[in-house]
Design a protein around this motif. Sequence first.
Motif, PDB file in Angstrom:
ATOM      1  N   ALA A  76       0.853  -1.178   0.000  1.00 10.56           N
ATOM      2  CA  ALA A  76       0.000   0.000   0.000  1.00 10.56           C
ATOM      3  C   ALA A  76       0.893   1.235   0.000  1.00 10.56           C
ATOM      4  N   ASP A  77       0.453   2.272  -0.668  1.00 10.50           N
ATOM      5  CA  ASP A  77       1.284   3.472  -0.813  1.00 10.50           C
ATOM      6  C   ASP A  77       1.749   4.011   0.538  1.00 10.50           C
ATOM      7  N   SER A  78       0.861   4.006   1.501  1.00 15.16           N
ATOM      8  CA  SER A  78       1.190   4.587   2.804  1.00 15.16           C
ATOM      9  C   SER A  78       2.172   3.729   3.596  1.00 15.16           C
ATOM     10  N   MET A  79       2.416   2.512   3.134  1.00 12.61           N
ATOM     11  CA  MET A  79       3.297   1.586   3.847  1.00 12.61           C
ATOM     12  C   MET A  79       4.679   1.461   3.203  1.00 12.61           C
ATOM     13  N   LYS A  80       4.840   2.071   2.060  1.00 11.07           N
ATOM     14  CA  LYS A  80       6.116   1.933   1.358  1.00 11.07           C
ATOM     15  C   LYS A  80       7.220   2.650   2.130  1.00 11.07           C
ATOM     16  N   GLY A  81       8.368   2.002   2.179  1.00 11.71           N
ATOM     17  CA  GLY A  81       9.536   2.636   2.762  1.00 11.71           C
ATOM     18  C   GLY A  81       9.897   2.117   4.136  1.00 11.71           C
ATOM     19  N   ARG A  82       8.928   1.889   4.994  1.00 15.80           N
ATOM     20  CA  ARG A  82       9.219   1.444   6.354  1.00 15.80           C
ATOM     21  C   ARG A  82       8.869  -0.018   6.592  1.00 15.80           C
ATOM     22  N   PHE A  83       8.073  -0.593   5.715  1.00 14.25           N
ATOM     23  CA  PHE A  83       7.621  -1.968   5.886  1.00 14.25           C
ATOM     24  C   PHE A  83       8.157  -2.833   4.751  1.00 14.25           C
ATOM     25  N   THR A  84       8.624  -4.020   5.093  1.00 13.18           N
ATOM     26  CA  THR A  84       9.163  -4.932   4.096  1.00 13.18           C
ATOM     27  C   THR A  84       8.614  -6.336   4.330  1.00 13.18           C
ATOM     28  N   ILE A  85       8.075  -6.913   3.274  1.00 17.29           N
ATOM     29  CA  ILE A  85       7.559  -8.282   3.335  1.00 17.29           C
ATOM     30  C   ILE A  85       8.587  -9.223   2.723  1.00 17.29           C
ATOM     31  N   SER A  86       8.775 -10.349   3.358  1.00 14.68           N
ATOM     32  CA  SER A  86       9.670 -11.374   2.835  1.00 14.68           C
ATOM     33  C   SER A  86       9.114 -12.739   3.213  1.00 14.68           C
ATOM     34  N   SER A  87       9.768 -13.775   2.706  1.00  9.49           N
ATOM     35  CA  SER A  87       9.267 -15.113   3.008  1.00  9.49           C
ATOM     36  C   SER A  87      10.403 -16.115   3.042  1.00  9.49           C
ATOM     37  N   ASP A  88      10.136 -17.214   3.671  1.00 11.99           N
ATOM     38  CA  ASP A  88      11.086 -18.325   3.762  1.00 11.99           C
ATOM     39  C   ASP A  88      10.345 -19.585   3.333  1.00 11.99           C
ATOM     40  N   HIS A  89      10.680 -20.045   2.135  1.00 13.11           N
ATOM     41  CA  HIS A  89      10.005 -21.227   1.593  1.00 13.11           C
ATOM     42  C   HIS A  89      10.128 -22.425   2.526  1.00 13.11           C
ATOM     43  N   ALA A  90      11.343 -22.685   2.938  1.00 12.46           N
ATOM     44  CA  ALA A  90      11.622 -23.905   3.685  1.00 12.46           C
ATOM     45  C   ALA A  90      10.857 -23.967   5.002  1.00 12.46           C
ATOM     46  N   LYS A  91      10.648 -22.804   5.606  1.00 10.65           N
ATOM     47  CA  LYS A  91       9.985 -22.758   6.905  1.00 10.65           C
ATOM     48  C   LYS A  91       8.501 -22.424   6.792  1.00 10.65           C
ATOM     49  N   ASN A  92       8.013 -22.251   5.579  1.00 11.79           N
ATOM     50  CA  ASN A  92       6.605 -21.867   5.388  1.00 11.79           C
ATOM     51  C   ASN A  92       6.246 -20.629   6.195  1.00 11.79           C
ATOM     52  N   MET A  93       7.103 -19.653   6.120  1.00 13.41           N
ATOM     53  CA  MET A  93       6.921 -18.435   6.903  1.00 13.41           C
ATOM     54  C   MET A  93       6.892 -17.217   5.980  1.00 13.41           C
ATOM     55  N   VAL A  94       6.115 -16.253   6.372  1.00  8.22           N
ATOM     56  CA  VAL A  94       6.115 -14.939   5.737  1.00  8.22           C
ATOM     57  C   VAL A  94       6.373 -13.926   6.840  1.00  8.22           C
ATOM     58  N   PHE A  95       7.146 -12.901   6.522  1.00  5.65           N
ATOM     59  CA  PHE A  95       7.569 -11.941   7.530  1.00  5.65           C
ATOM     60  C   PHE A  95       7.157 -10.525   7.151  1.00  5.65           C
ATOM     61  N   LEU A  96       7.002  -9.716   8.167  1.00  6.10           N
ATOM     62  CA  LEU A  96       6.778  -8.287   7.979  1.00  6.10           C
ATOM     63  C   LEU A  96       7.775  -7.547   8.852  1.00  6.10           C
ATOM     64  N   GLN A  97       8.764  -6.963   8.216  1.00  7.92           N
ATOM     65  CA  GLN A  97       9.758  -6.159   8.922  1.00  7.92           C
ATOM     66  C   GLN A  97       9.253  -4.725   8.991  1.00  7.92           C
ATOM     67  N   MET A  98       9.204  -4.189  10.194  1.00  5.43           N
ATOM     68  CA  MET A  98       8.690  -2.836  10.390  1.00  5.43           C
ATOM     69  C   MET A  98       9.775  -1.992  11.043  1.00  5.43           C
ATOM     70  N   ASN A  99      10.159  -0.927  10.389  1.00  9.14           N
ATOM     71  CA  ASN A  99      11.215  -0.046  10.873  1.00  9.14           C
ATOM     72  C   ASN A  99      10.685   1.354  11.137  1.00  9.14           C
ATOM     73  N   SER A 100      11.431   2.106  11.893  1.00  5.40           N
ATOM     74  CA  SER A 100      11.080   3.503  12.203  1.00  5.40           C
ATOM     75  C   SER A 100       9.623   3.603  12.642  1.00  5.40           C
ATOM     76  N   LEU A 101       9.260   2.767  13.573  1.00  6.42           N
ATOM     77  CA  LEU A 101       7.858   2.689  13.983  1.00  6.42           C
ATOM     78  C   LEU A 101       7.388   3.991  14.620  1.00  6.42           C
ATOM     79  N   LYS A 102       6.130   4.293  14.350  1.00 10.70           N
ATOM     80  CA  LYS A 102       5.498   5.510  14.845  1.00 10.70           C
ATOM     81  C   LYS A 102       4.333   5.136  15.759  1.00 10.70           C
ATOM     82  N   LEU A 103       3.913   6.092  16.548  1.00  4.72           N
ATOM     83  CA  LEU A 103       2.790   5.844  17.451  1.00  4.72           C
ATOM     84  C   LEU A 103       1.573   5.341  16.685  1.00  4.72           C
ATOM     85  N   GLU A 104       1.379   5.886  15.504  1.00  5.07           N
ATOM     86  CA  GLU A 104       0.198   5.525  14.714  1.00  5.07           C
ATOM     87  C   GLU A 104       0.276   4.142  14.089  1.00  5.07           C
TER      88      GLU A 104
END
Length: 126
Positions: free
Chosen positions: A61-89
């Motif tokens: 989503a446009d408002s999420m670009k830059g601080r949020f990163t999605i990645s995945s690990d096939h072997a572990k059947n996992m999807v991740f959401l890395q969140m940086n520079s977190l804000k109160l909102e």
Amino acid sequence: EVQLVESGGGLVQAGGSLRLSCEVSGFSFDDLGIGWFRQAPGKEREGVGCIDRSDGFIYYADSMKGRFTISSDHAKNMVFLQMNSLKLEDTAVYYCAADRHYLGNFLGAVVNYEYWGQGTQVTVSS
């Protein structure tokens, strides 16, 4: 049975980082795309981003670009959401979800996602 289980939420100070995990089972990544969503108190659920593991396509989503990163690990059947520079909102319950029409529903009707995890709370403090 399709299952999604989120983890990694917690309390973090503004400016900090968190990585959320979504463990998936009961389906092939080739069949369903995965979306990350969040819902703050008193607000509608909103999309963060989604991923198609079959070809690596990721949409934010446009408002999420830059601080949020999605990645995945096939072997572990996992999807991740890395969140940086977190804000109160950014305080919200974060969910992962799966759906065959993952992008269309992400853009049009989040509630149409078929499978949902239970959510994990992220609280950002000042």
